[in-house]
Design an enzyme around this catalytic site. Structure first.
Site, PDB file in Angstrom:
ATOM      1  N   HIS A  70       0.809  -1.214   0.000  1.00  0.00           N
ATOM      2  CA  HIS A  70       0.000   0.000   0.000  1.00  0.00           C
ATOM      3  C   HIS A  70       0.848   1.272   0.000  1.00  0.00           C
ATOM      4  O   HIS A  70       0.378   2.309  -0.482  1.00  0.00           O
ATOM      5  CB  HIS A  70      -0.939   0.010   1.208  1.00  0.00           C
ATOM      6  CG  HIS A  70      -2.172  -0.817   1.008  1.00  0.00           C
ATOM      7  ND1 HIS A  70      -2.223  -2.161   1.311  1.00  0.00           N
ATOM      8  CD2 HIS A  70      -3.399  -0.503   0.516  1.00  0.00           C
ATOM      9  CE1 HIS A  70      -3.422  -2.630   1.033  1.00  0.00           C
ATOM     10  NE2 HIS A  70      -4.163  -1.653   0.540  1.00  0.00           N
ATOM     11  N   GLY A  71       2.033   1.224   0.530  1.00  0.00           N
ATOM     12  CA  GLY A  71       2.828   2.450   0.526  1.00  0.00           C
ATOM     13  C   GLY A  71       4.178   2.284   1.186  1.00  0.00           C
ATOM     14  O   GLY A  71       4.379   1.399   2.028  1.00  0.00           O
TER      15      GLY A  71
END
Length: 487
Positions: A324-325
């Site tokens: 996700h990041g």
């Protein structure tokens, strides 16, 4: 290009549909495929043409690996080729998404002073990379054929699912491309596709973007929040994220349906979940499927004892967090979910006596964890959590509500400000209560396709859809990017 933009709705989508179905009248399907691939490249390159070159390089590299695998039967050779394909995909993702994060942490832990220019994150790189990773792995396992280049290009670049999913398997999409019936215009599928698109557009434009006004304002003002305001902020963010991402997926699936294709479902009423494990069977379902099939099961799944299963689950959710990041907030978020699912696995009978209690506990946990997901840093997350539990009540509710100025109520706000300023606070409170009730009601209500099946084909349903589309289209002057474009 955004689904929620005037150019997409009035030019790109009608042109794409017209060209696709006109070319289907030809006996040879190649021109129609080439046209749709070209439209998909235009869609992706519209935002930044440099990103298109990255997509093309990734597509070409993976196709070349597939081609080489087609001519190799020795297990050793196939392993080397598959490893090259996997490492190539992960290397591309690492450079654009994680290299800066890696260097920053090297500088922090080893006291170095390496400086880098900001590396732009190509749109949707996590999605099209995972999609191609799955294909390379299935090619190595001999579960996927070597497709024609135009078919593979369609699989990777099909624009409805290109930049934010759902993550599609080759076996789900490419057989549909070769079916003769998919080349014929279907009024029923077309209507259902338009309906699903409108419902997704309304979720994004009318709900997610309205909720974002308060969320963005308060996340930029964490130090001033009292406890009720902090809880309102994180609950509204959870609703914003759901309507934003599920709205995108509804729009993507609706567009695909208009073209005659079915994309997999990505959300199944996740806030009905009575455990964190069940939440992940209902939220971002295609990512959960990918991680289960290509990370959890290869690690051993549940075949090597309960302790090893819990460790495997923890690894899976750490991978999910990093996917996700590139930030420690995502690592912590993934760790929290991994520990929660591992705990539920280790102690399956440790539950509340009532189902509604388990649903409430799951909802509270998910909302708290996603508050970290939204935070800009671990320091900001820590500040927010201190506000959640120790800030007391300083009567900030009306101040929070007064941030709710958006296109739909702008004229009313201006009128009241000039003619009856004493009514502004009650008006903003009414907007807050209305959006809260709508959000909570809709996340626990029918899914979009359930509504279409029951009401979408009635006159009342058609009127509702026309109203939602008109209202959403008028609101497109305040276009915002989908949240999952950042991932």
């Amino acid at each position: 290009m955004l689904f929620n933009s005037v150019i997409f709705i009035t030019i790109f989508l009608p042109l794409g549909l017209l060209g696709w179905f006109l070319l289907q009248k030809l006996e040879n399907p190649f021109p129609a495929k080439l046209f749709l691939v070209g439209m998909s490249f235009w869609f992706y390159g519209y935002y930044n043409v440099f990103y298109l070159w990255i997509l093309l390089a990734s597509l070409a590299g993976n196709y070349f690996v597939s081609l080489l695998l087609a001519g190799r039967r020795r297990p050793g050779q196939r392993k080397v080729l598959a490893a090259c394909g996997i490492l190539g995909n992960l290397g591309l993702l690492f450079y654009f998404k994680y290299f800066h994060f890696f260097i920053d942490n090297c500088n922090f832990f080893f006291h170095t002073d390496i400086r880098l220019e900001k590396i732009a994150l190509p749109l949707g790189i996590s999605f099209f990379t995972f999609q191609q990773l799955s294909f390379v792995i299935e090619r190595y396992r001999e579960n996927a054929p070597h497709y024609a280049l135009i078919d593979y290009a369609f699989f990777v670049s099909f624009f409805p699912q290109l930049v934010a999913g759902p993550i599609v398997l080759h076996s789900e999409l490419l057989p549909q491309l070769t079916r003769r019936e998919n080349r014929r215009f279907s009024p029923g599928d077309f209507y259902d596709g338009i309906t699903l698109f409108i419902l997704g557009l309304a979720k994004k434009v009318l709900l997610a973007d309205s909720l974002a006004v308060l969320v963005n304002a308060e996340y930029g003002n964490l130090a001033a929040l009292d406890t009720p305001a902090a809880w309102i902020t994180i609950v509204w963010y959870m609703m914003e994220l759901y309507f934003d991402f599920s709205g995108y997926c509804d729009m993507a699936r609706g567009i695909a349906r208009m073209f005659g294709f079915w994309l997999p479902e990505n959300f199944d009423s996740p806030f009905r979940a009575a455990s964190v494990r069940e939440f992940w069977r209902r939220w971002h379902m295609t990512l959960s499927r990918f991680l289960s099939r290509y990370v959890y099961i290869p690690l051993g799944g549940n075949r090597k004892g309960r302790a090893r299963q819990c460790l495997n689950l923890l690894v899976v959710f750490l991978v999910s967090g990093l996917w996700h990041g590139a930030d420690w907030t995502f690592v912590l978020w993934g760790l929290m979910h991994g520990l929660a699912v591992a705990f539920e696995t280790a102690f399956p009978k440790l539950r509340f006596p009532r189902e509604w209690m388990n649903r409430l506990a799951t909802g509270v946990f998910v909302t708290l964890s996603f508050s970290i997901f939204r935070s800009d840093s671990l320091e900001a997350a820590g500040l927010l959590w201190s506000r959640l539990f120790t800030a007391g009540n300083r009567g900030m509710l009306l101040g929070v509500c007064n941030t709710l100025v958006f296109p739909e109520n702008y004229a009313a706000v201006k009128f009241l400000g000039m003619k009856a300023p004493g009514l502004l606070n009650p008006f903003f409170l009414g907007c807050f209560l209305l959006l809260s009730a709508l959000g909570i009601g809709l996340i626990r209500g029918q899914k979009a396709e359930e509504w279409i099946r029951k009401k979408g084909h009635t006159w009342a349903g058609a009127f509702c859809l026309a109203t939602l589309f008109t209202w959403s289209f008028i609101s497109l002057s305040q276009v915002s990017v989908f949240l999952y474009f950042n991932f």
